[in-house]
Design a protein around this motif. Structure first.
Motif, PDB file in Angstrom:
ATOM      1  N   UNK A  19       0.808  -1.284  -0.267  1.00  5.08           N
ATOM      2  CA  UNK A  19       0.002  -0.113  -0.031  1.00  5.08           C
ATOM      3  C   UNK A  19       0.802   1.224  -0.065  1.00  5.08           C
ATOM      4  N   UNK A  20       2.024   1.181   0.800  1.00  3.86           N
ATOM      5  CA  UNK A  20       2.952   2.379   1.002  1.00  3.86           C
ATOM      6  C   UNK A  20       4.305   1.746   0.826  1.00  3.86           C
ATOM      7  N   UNK A  21       5.066   2.430  -0.245  1.00  6.19           N
ATOM      8  CA  UNK A  21       6.383   2.052  -0.361  1.00  6.19           C
ATOM      9  C   UNK A  21       7.285   3.451  -0.221  1.00  6.19           C
ATOM     10  N   UNK A  22       8.088   3.251   0.688  1.00  7.82           N
ATOM     11  CA  UNK A  22       8.924   4.540   1.158  1.00  7.82           C
ATOM     12  C   UNK A  22      10.449   4.136   0.603  1.00  7.82           C
ATOM     13  N   UNK A  23      10.926   4.971  -0.111  1.00  7.22           N
ATOM     14  CA  UNK A  23      12.532   4.699  -0.611  1.00  7.22           C
ATOM     15  C   UNK A  23      13.460   5.788  -0.538  1.00  7.22           C
ATOM     16  N   UNK A  24      14.386   5.187   0.360  1.00  9.24           N
ATOM     17  CA  UNK A  24      15.479   6.455   0.642  1.00  9.24           C
ATOM     18  C   UNK A  24      15.159   7.910   1.059  1.00  9.24           C
ATOM     19  N   UNK A  88       5.826   6.502  -2.205  1.00  8.21           N
ATOM     20  CA  UNK A  88       4.968   5.948  -3.152  1.00  8.21           C
ATOM     21  C   UNK A  88       3.696   5.142  -2.462  1.00  8.21           C
ATOM     22  N   UNK A  89       2.570   5.799  -2.867  1.00  8.63           N
ATOM     23  CA  UNK A  89       1.299   5.461  -2.141  1.00  8.63           C
ATOM     24  C   UNK A  89       0.307   5.106  -3.263  1.00  8.63           C
ATOM     25  N   UNK A  90      -0.456   3.971  -2.896  1.00  7.55           N
ATOM     26  CA  UNK A  90      -1.527   3.710  -3.835  1.00  7.55           C
ATOM     27  C   UNK A  90      -2.728   3.795  -3.066  1.00  7.55           C
ATOM     28  N   UNK A  91      -3.724   4.830  -3.675  1.00  4.59           N
ATOM     29  CA  UNK A  91      -5.013   4.860  -3.207  1.00  4.59           C
ATOM     30  C   UNK A  91      -5.851   3.833  -3.671  1.00  4.59           C
ATOM     31  N   UNK A  92      -6.366   3.029  -3.002  1.00  7.83           N
ATOM     32  CA  UNK A  92      -7.315   2.029  -3.585  1.00  7.83           C
ATOM     33  C   UNK A  92      -8.489   3.053  -4.149  1.00  7.83           C
ATOM     34  N   UNK A 103     -21.170  -0.299  -4.813  1.00  7.28           N
ATOM     35  CA  UNK A 103     -20.352  -1.421  -4.832  1.00  7.28           C
ATOM     36  C   UNK A 103     -18.978  -1.150  -4.744  1.00  7.28           C
ATOM     37  N   UNK A 104     -18.377  -1.718  -3.746  1.00  2.00           N
ATOM     38  CA  UNK A 104     -16.992  -1.515  -3.602  1.00  2.00           C
ATOM     39  C   UNK A 104     -15.892  -2.175  -4.702  1.00  2.00           C
ATOM     40  N   UNK A 105     -15.188  -1.173  -5.518  1.00  3.04           N
ATOM     41  CA  UNK A 105     -14.339  -1.587  -6.552  1.00  3.04           C
ATOM     42  C   UNK A 105     -12.852  -1.347  -6.057  1.00  3.04           C
ATOM     43  N   UNK A 106     -12.375  -2.172  -5.339  1.00  2.00           N
ATOM     44  CA  UNK A 106     -10.906  -1.806  -4.823  1.00  2.00           C
ATOM     45  C   UNK A 106      -9.708  -2.379  -5.864  1.00  2.00           C
ATOM     46  N   UNK A 107     -10.032  -1.999  -7.094  1.00  2.00           N
ATOM     47  CA  UNK A 107      -8.745  -2.167  -8.085  1.00  2.00           C
ATOM     48  C   UNK A 107      -7.479  -1.668  -7.489  1.00  2.00           C
ATOM     49  N   UNK A 108      -6.260  -2.385  -8.098  1.00  2.00           N
ATOM     50  CA  UNK A 108      -5.118  -1.923  -7.849  1.00  2.00           C
ATOM     51  C   UNK A 108      -4.815  -0.681  -8.772  1.00  2.00           C
ATOM     52  N   UNK A 109      -4.504   0.494  -7.786  1.00  2.00           N
ATOM     53  CA  UNK A 109      -4.021   1.743  -8.501  1.00  2.00           C
ATOM     54  C   UNK A 109      -2.837   1.742  -8.846  1.00  2.00           C
TER      55      UNK A 109
END
Lengths: 369, 335
Positions: A19-24, A88-92, A103-109
């Motif tokens: 969901x969250x990727x933090x780099x350097x 890096x953050x991915x909002x569902x 309806x929930x539609x939590x596709x990968x953004x």
């Protein structure tokens, strides 16, 4: 291994659930400048931190005061501007508000780099990433009613009508174990634990996917701390939340985390799953930290061997050469002064930044006879 | 041979704070004693009355608070009957206290050295040179690196852990018989806490100082104290030798406290036991047992009848009608 390679190796891992990727990530604060054009002095609060938070899991950043854990958390949401690095953050997409019937539609953004995000993207991301602060007194405006406090994120993001928001607040209060009738009261009429519940309700108002918990139970009494930890666990299960948990209490961290990163002087010195980190801590700092935590059992306490660290935390303005921990390390050697260790994967999934990782497996957590 | 009289003997101490909405009964009839060199832990959550107990012993209760009843005998002498002048001779010299925030004891505008030497010159009548030597030795005793250099530094130049160690040094300058440590490590990081507790243990052992350690942290007490008493809502609800109290707590509150803390040596991530509700109002505490509104085992008797309080006469006591008749594990498994 250079930090570049670390990023590449990490990218090879399955990242569909990140969901969250933090780099350097780095953050330095200007302390002072000598004269008008003289050399500037910086305090390096966060010195190159990388981690992933996976969906529905809890990653904890643990360390003592001044290790940069809270600054890292704030940089993630850009409450403090990071100096460099990626968040890096991915909002569902289409994560509905609870009570919304669509309806929930939590596709990968795709990932969005929050450090580069435009203000609109950042706003959208902040709907999905919320924060709960340590101090339940300072973080609630005493002049506002609970209704106004909890609905503030909805108002700020222009969500719903007034009637919808009132209903949402009722729902949220019930969710965190407070009576809906409390909505008309002010923060002063609540105990510390209840205030922290109000702060959690506010963070959940927009139905975020990621919640950053900055020392959420440190200010609470033990009996109340257990109530709030149980609540956070319930909410994670019920709402599928991902947590970035900032804490100094290792016992609490062991109880709540899926994965743990130990920080010292702005860097991650060790990162592993809960079982690996507590089962076989490899970094001498992690070991010292664990050995220093008292266990509420006199029989164990009298038998335990405690590593008493000598000296004090070095200044983040003039960092030691080589390894940051070498000034206090019980197993320091010449190489540690010369050469800075990198975070390397010593055992599968167990990363440590030390030239001489303590592989003998003495855990310190269980009493040594 | 008669046994030594206790160093400190507190009988039915009551300290109330007068407010517009009524008397806050912060400490409401507690009795306990400490012997020479004993290390006693006083455990409780915020508002349980543990710090007010300490302040009452030191004669530091100020209006709107006052000690409304009881006795505090130190070496046989009732401290509550002493004049402020007489009390000043005891305070610091015979009984010393350290607080959570070391800056309450350190003056920011004087060097650490001058504050240490001042104490020695006033209380022990030393010359400037003598005091300087003793002060530097004491800084070395509390593991301050390069003490001669640090002697000239101001408190803000020390880290939190070092400041607390300086305060301990200062408290021990006059070799008090009793040291009251009120949450001495709560503001410190865990590695500094380990340094401070290690130091206190060593010093108390070397000098035979009795220590009353007041804290909310059951872990800190476990490694330091021989005896423990647990406070709740202004009363001592259970006391006993540390080993027995932790292994076999008899009061449901003590049990609940021990069960609700996550432990470093426990890798389970199941739900923590939690005591429901919040601590009661101290203006109108519940009749009967003060813990009943939060107790899983409360009966009609608990609601109407106050349990016999701990009176400090026997080493192990518990103020509960059904002391020791619970078994948390099996009770919970049955739920």
């Amino acid at each position: 291994m250079s930090s570049q390679e670390v990023v590449l190796t990490a990218a090879k891992d399955s990242d569909s659930d990140v969901v969250l990727r933090v780099r350097d990530l780095t953050k330095r604060f200007l302390v002072k400048r000598r004269g008008i054009s003289g050399p500037a002095q910086y305090l390096q609060a966060v010195a190159g931190v990388s981690f992933d938070v996976k969906e529905g899991q809890t990653l904890s950043l643990v360390g003592e005061s001044g290790c940069g854990k809270s600054t890292t958390a704030r940089c993630v949401l850009r409450l403090i501007e990071p100096t460099s690095g990626q968040v890096l953050f991915r909002s569902p997409q289409g994560r509905p508000l609870a009570g919304d019937t669509s309806p929930s539609n939590q596709s990968k953004a795709p990932f969005i780099d929050l450090t580069q995000a435009e203000s609109r993207e950042l706003r959208e991301a902040r709907r999905n990433a919320q924060i709960v602060f340590q101090d339940p007194i300072a973080s609630l405006n005493p002049r506002m009613t609970v209704q106004a406090i909890v609905s503030e994120p909805l108002v700020a993001h222009g969500v719903g009508s007034r009637a919808f928001r009132a209903e949402r607040v009722q729902e949220l209060l019930q969710l965190v174990g407070l009576k809906p009738s409390y909505a008309t009261r002010h923060p002063r009429s609540f105990s510390g634990g209840q205030r922290q519940r109000i702060g959690i309700a506010r963070a959940l108002a927009l139905n975020p996917s990621l919640v950053i918990l900055d020392e959420p139970v440190s200010a609470l009494d033990v009996s109340v701390q257990a109530q709030v930890l149980n609540l956070l666990d319930d909410l994670q299960q019920k709402l599928g939340l991902s947590y970035l948990f900032i804490a100094h209490d290792l016992a609490v961290v062991r109880h709540v985390s899926t994965e743990i990163a130990v920080m010292y002087l702005g860097k991650i010195v060790e990162r592993a799953t809960q079982a690996d980190l507590f089962g076989s801590p490899l970094h001498p700092y992690t070991q010292a930290l664990m050995s220093a935590v008292p266990i509420p059992d006199p029989v164990i306490e009298l038998k335990r061997r405690r590593i008493i660290l000598s000296g004090e935390l070095p200044s983040a303005i003039r960092r030691p050469t080589g390894c940051s921990f070498r000034t206090r390390c019980p197993v320091v050697q010449e190489r540690c002064v010369q050469e800075e260790p990198q975070l390397e994967e010593q055992l599968p999934g167990h990363w440590v930044s030390c030239h001489f990782p303590q592989l003998d497996g003495s855990t310190m957590v269980t009493p040594s006879a | 041979m008669t046994p030594d009289p206790p160093l400190l003997d507190v009988r039915d101490l009551r300290t109330y704070f007068l407010t517009d909405s009524g008397d806050v009964r912060a400490v409401d009839g507690i009795s306990f004693s400490m012997s020479k060199g004993e290390r006693l832990g006083v455990v409780g959550e915020s508002g349980s009355g543990k710090s007010v107990t300490a302040a009452s012993i030191m004669g530091l209760i100020e209006p709107p608070g006052s000690v409304v009843g009881g006795q505090i005998r130190f070496r046989g002498q009732d401290l509550l009957r002493l004049s402020e002048r007489e009390m000043q001779k005891i305070r610091g010299r015979e009984i010393a206290i350290i607080f959570q925030d070391p800056m309450t004891a350190l003056d920011p505008v004087f060097t650490v050295g001058s504050q240490l030497t001042e104490t020695l010159r006033i209380h022990r009548g030393m010359s400037r040179q003598e005091a300087r030597t003793v002060a530097i030795d004491t800084l070395a005793d509390v593991h301050i690196p390069s003490p001669e250099k640090r002697f000239k530094d101001y408190p803000h130049q020390f880290s939190g852990g070092m400041r607390q160690r300086v305060v301990i040094a200062m408290a021990l300058l006059c070799d008090p018989a009793l040291l009251i440590a009120d949450e001495p490590t709560t503001a410190l990081d865990v590695t500094s806490q380990a340094q401070v507790m290690d130091l206190m243990l060593g010093l108390a052992d070397d000098r035979g100082t009795a220590v009353m350690l007041i804290t909310h942290d059951l872990g800190v007490v476990a490694g330091f104290c021989e005896n423990v008493q647990v406070m709740y809502a202004g009363e001592i609800i259970e006391r006993g030798p540390a080993g027995q109290l932790y292994a076999n707590p008899e009061h449901p509150y003590t049990r609940g406290l021990l069960e609700s803390v996550p432990r470093l040596d426990d890798d389970s991530q199941t739900k923590l036991y939690s005591i429901r509700g919040v601590a009661p109002s101290m203006i109108q505490p519940p009749r009967g047992c003060r813990f009943w509104p939060r107790c899983d085992y409360a009966t009609d008797k608990c609601v109407s009848e106050r349990p016999r309080s701990c009176c400090g006469d026997s080493p192990k006591e518990c103020a509960c009608h059904f002391a020791g008749q619970f078994n948390l594990e099996t009770d919970r498994a049955g739920v």
